[in-house]
Each structure stands twice: as C-alpha cells, then as structure tokens.
Scaffold this motif. Structure first.
Motif, PDB file in Angstrom:
ATOM      1  N   LYS A 191       0.809  -1.220   0.000  1.00  0.00           N
ATOM      2  CA  LYS A 191       0.000   0.000   0.000  1.00  0.00           C
ATOM      3  C   LYS A 191       0.842   1.270   0.000  1.00  0.00           C
ATOM      4  O   LYS A 191       0.308   2.370  -0.028  1.00  0.00           O
ATOM      5  N   LEU A 192       2.169   1.125   0.014  1.00  0.00           N
ATOM      6  CA  LEU A 192       3.073   2.268  -0.014  1.00  0.00           C
ATOM      7  C   LEU A 192       2.990   2.927  -1.389  1.00  0.00           C
ATOM      8  O   LEU A 192       3.345   2.316  -2.395  1.00  0.00           O
ATOM      9  N   ASP A 193       2.478   4.155  -1.437  1.00  0.00           N
ATOM     10  CA  ASP A 193       2.266   4.788  -2.739  1.00  0.00           C
ATOM     11  C   ASP A 193       2.331   6.311  -2.604  1.00  0.00           C
ATOM     12  O   ASP A 193       1.450   6.926  -2.007  1.00  0.00           O
ATOM     13  N   ASN A 194       3.377   6.889  -3.123  1.00  0.00           N
ATOM     14  CA  ASN A 194       3.474   8.333  -3.300  1.00  0.00           C
ATOM     15  C   ASN A 194       4.448   8.583  -4.446  1.00  0.00           C
ATOM     16  O   ASN A 194       5.010   7.633  -5.007  1.00  0.00           O
ATOM     17  N   SER A 195       4.660   9.825  -4.817  1.00  0.00           N
ATOM     18  CA  SER A 195       5.466  10.113  -5.998  1.00  0.00           C
ATOM     19  C   SER A 195       6.905   9.622  -5.867  1.00  0.00           C
ATOM     20  O   SER A 195       7.494   9.143  -6.836  1.00  0.00           O
ATOM     21  N   TYR A 196       7.497   9.703  -4.672  1.00  0.00           N
ATOM     22  CA  TYR A 196       8.868   9.233  -4.483  1.00  0.00           C
ATOM     23  C   TYR A 196       8.958   7.728  -4.723  1.00  0.00           C
ATOM     24  O   TYR A 196       9.842   7.252  -5.443  1.00  0.00           O
ATOM     25  N   PHE A 197       8.058   6.960  -4.132  1.00  0.00           N
ATOM     26  CA  PHE A 197       8.125   5.505  -4.262  1.00  0.00           C
ATOM     27  C   PHE A 197       7.741   5.043  -5.670  1.00  0.00           C
ATOM     28  O   PHE A 197       8.268   4.044  -6.157  1.00  0.00           O
ATOM     29  N   ARG A 198       6.848   5.751  -6.337  1.00  0.00           N
ATOM     30  CA  ARG A 198       6.558   5.431  -7.741  1.00  0.00           C
ATOM     31  C   ARG A 198       7.793   5.697  -8.604  1.00  0.00           C
ATOM     32  O   ARG A 198       8.112   4.906  -9.495  1.00  0.00           O
ATOM     33  N   ALA A 199       8.504   6.795  -8.329  1.00  0.00           N
ATOM     34  CA  ALA A 199       9.727   7.119  -9.075  1.00  0.00           C
ATOM     35  C   ALA A 199      10.811   6.078  -8.802  1.00  0.00           C
ATOM     36  O   ALA A 199      11.552   5.678  -9.709  1.00  0.00           O
ATOM     37  N   MET A 200      10.891   5.617  -7.557  1.00  0.00           N
ATOM     38  CA  MET A 200      11.867   4.588  -7.200  1.00  0.00           C
ATOM     39  C   MET A 200      11.606   3.315  -7.990  1.00  0.00           C
ATOM     40  O   MET A 200      12.523   2.713  -8.553  1.00  0.00           O
ATOM     41  N   ARG A 201      10.339   2.918  -8.054  1.00  0.00           N
ATOM     42  CA  ARG A 201       9.981   1.711  -8.819  1.00  0.00           C
ATOM     43  C   ARG A 201      10.293   1.880 -10.297  1.00  0.00           C
ATOM     44  O   ARG A 201      10.796   0.963 -10.945  1.00  0.00           O
ATOM     45  N   LYS A 202      10.002   3.055 -10.827  1.00  0.00           N
ATOM     46  CA  LYS A 202      10.260   3.337 -12.245  1.00  0.00           C
ATOM     47  C   LYS A 202      11.765   3.257 -12.527  1.00  0.00           C
ATOM     48  O   LYS A 202      12.177   2.659 -13.518  1.00  0.00           O
ATOM     49  N   ALA A 203      12.577   3.860 -11.667  1.00  0.00           N
ATOM     50  CA  ALA A 203      14.033   3.837 -11.857  1.00  0.00           C
ATOM     51  C   ALA A 203      14.545   2.392 -11.823  1.00  0.00           C
ATOM     52  O   ALA A 203      15.411   2.014 -12.626  1.00  0.00           O
ATOM     53  N   HIS A 204      14.017   1.588 -10.936  1.00  0.00           N
ATOM     54  CA  HIS A 204      14.462   0.204 -10.843  1.00  0.00           C
ATOM     55  C   HIS A 204      14.009  -0.597 -12.068  1.00  0.00           C
ATOM     56  O   HIS A 204      14.728  -1.468 -12.543  1.00  0.00           O
ATOM     57  N   LYS A 205      12.843  -0.256 -12.569  1.00  0.00           N
ATOM     58  CA  LYS A 205      12.358  -0.912 -13.790  1.00  0.00           C
ATOM     59  C   LYS A 205      13.291  -0.590 -14.959  1.00  0.00           C
ATOM     60  O   LYS A 205      13.608  -1.454 -15.777  1.00  0.00           O
ATOM     61  N   VAL A 206      13.758   0.648 -15.020  1.00  0.00           N
ATOM     62  CA  VAL A 206      14.714   1.056 -16.059  1.00  0.00           C
ATOM     63  C   VAL A 206      16.003   0.257 -15.908  1.00  0.00           C
ATOM     64  O   VAL A 206      16.590  -0.175 -16.894  1.00  0.00           O
ATOM     65  N   HIS A 207      16.444   0.049 -14.671  1.00  0.00           N
ATOM     66  CA  HIS A 207      17.664  -0.743 -14.447  1.00  0.00           C
ATOM     67  C   HIS A 207      17.494  -2.161 -14.965  1.00  0.00           C
ATOM     68  O   HIS A 207      18.392  -2.715 -15.583  1.00  0.00           O
ATOM     69  N   HIS A 208      16.349  -2.756 -14.732  1.00  0.00           N
ATOM     70  CA  HIS A 208      16.117  -4.150 -15.136  1.00  0.00           C
ATOM     71  C   HIS A 208      15.740  -4.292 -16.604  1.00  0.00           C
ATOM     72  O   HIS A 208      15.619  -5.417 -17.093  1.00  0.00           O
ATOM     73  N   LYS A 209      15.573  -3.184 -17.299  1.00  0.00           N
ATOM     74  CA  LYS A 209      15.259  -3.233 -18.725  1.00  0.00           C
ATOM     75  C   LYS A 209      16.379  -3.931 -19.504  1.00  0.00           C
ATOM     76  O   LYS A 209      16.129  -4.655 -20.448  1.00  0.00           O
ATOM     77  N   LYS A 210      17.605  -3.697 -19.062  1.00  0.00           N
ATOM     78  CA  LYS A 210      18.757  -4.362 -19.678  1.00  0.00           C
ATOM     79  C   LYS A 210      19.011  -5.653 -18.899  1.00  0.00           C
ATOM     80  O   LYS A 210      19.277  -5.628 -17.709  1.00  0.00           O
ATOM     81  N   MET A 211      18.942  -6.773 -19.582  1.00  0.00           N
ATOM     82  CA  MET A 211      19.084  -8.058 -18.898  1.00  0.00           C
ATOM     83  C   MET A 211      20.547  -8.475 -18.740  1.00  0.00           C
ATOM     84  O   MET A 211      20.862  -9.326 -17.938  1.00  0.00           O
ATOM     85  N   GLY A 212      21.444  -7.850 -19.499  1.00  0.00           N
ATOM     86  CA  GLY A 212      22.855  -8.199 -19.418  1.00  0.00           C
ATOM     87  C   GLY A 212      23.611  -7.287 -18.472  1.00  0.00           C
ATOM     88  O   GLY A 212      23.047  -6.356 -17.893  1.00  0.00           O
TER      89      GLY A 212
END
Length: 152
Positions: free
Chosen positions: A109-130
């Motif tokens: 249930k943790l949801d605010n702009s900082y934590f959404r941005a954190m998730r987005k940044a981590h998603k960008v990191h995992h976009k590259k599988m190598g």
C-alpha cells in the motif's frame, strides 16, 4: 548533551547515507563487473525464495559486524557506524526486496510520488538483462526524470 553522543549520531547518519554511494558503486562496478556471475540471477526470473545475488548481503553484514564488534566495548563511533550500515541494509531489504520486487506483501500500500519514481528507476535498471549498458544503480537516489506526475 555530551560531545561523544553527537559524534555517535553523526557516525550513524554518515554511515547510513554513505552506504547509498557504496551500494551504487558496488552495484555498478562489482555486481555488473567481475561478480556478475552472482548478480546475474537477479536479472532473471526467480525460481524459489532465494537467488545467488542474495549472497551480497554477507559482504555488508560482515562490515557492519566488524565495526560493531570493535566499537562494542565503549559503544564508540565504530559501533554506531556498524549500526548505520545495518540500518541501511534493512532499508535496502525492505525497499528493494519487499517493496520493489514484492518478496513480501508488507509494503503493497506504499504509494506516493517518491516511491513510484523509485519503482520506475528500478524498472529502467532491469530493462537491460545483461551486465553491460546498465543505468540506475542506486536505491534511494535516482535520476529526476523518473519523478514525472503521470507515471505508469
């Protein structure tokens, strides 16, 4: 307040916040470098509860335990530095493993702009599988472009 108390508070806070830089550098140059064989499991679908990447916590836990051991007798700055490293490790576990990778449902249930941005940044990191051409190696600090109002 006694002067040593302020030194201990400063030691705790400095070590806690310095760990973001240590974690970033370790992630970029060690995990995506010569120890990719351990970290690679984190960039693949997980099978089971643990992955080889989980062994990295031993490195940080050892640093924390050594600092706390040598600072224990007088509860000096070394103890508080070790506690700062431990507190960052707990933060990392809760935000990275539980919140981002949902290895538990405690923070769903943790949801605010900082934590959404954190998730987005981590998603960008995992976009590259190598191991090459990665970005966003930190946890608490990340590029401001992820702070867009309408994030997915």
């Amino acid at each position: 307040m006694e002067n040593s108390i302020w030194i201990n508070v400063l030691a705790f806070l400095t070590s806690y916040f310095a760990m973001e830089g240590v974690a970033w550098a370790t992630h970029k140059y060690v995990m995506h470098g010569f120890l990719w064989t351990l970290h690679e499991s984190h960039h693949q679908p997980r099978h089971g509860v643990f992955e080889r990447n989980d062994f990295f916590f031993l490195f940080y836990a050892t640093i924390a335990m050594v600092l706390m051991y040598f600072g224990w007798e007088q509860l000096d700055f070394r103890f508080w530095m070790g506690l700062g490293v431990t507190a960052y490790g707990f933060t990392y576990f809760m935000l990275h493993d539980v919140f981002i990778h949902r290895r538990g449902k405690w923070l769903d249930k943790l949801d605010n702009s900082y934590f959404r941005a954190m998730r987005k940044a981590h998603k960008v990191h995992h976009k590259k599988m190598g191991k090459e051409d990665g970005e966003e190696f930190g946890l608490l600090l990340f590029n401001k472009r992820h702070w867009r109002v309408n994030q997915d």
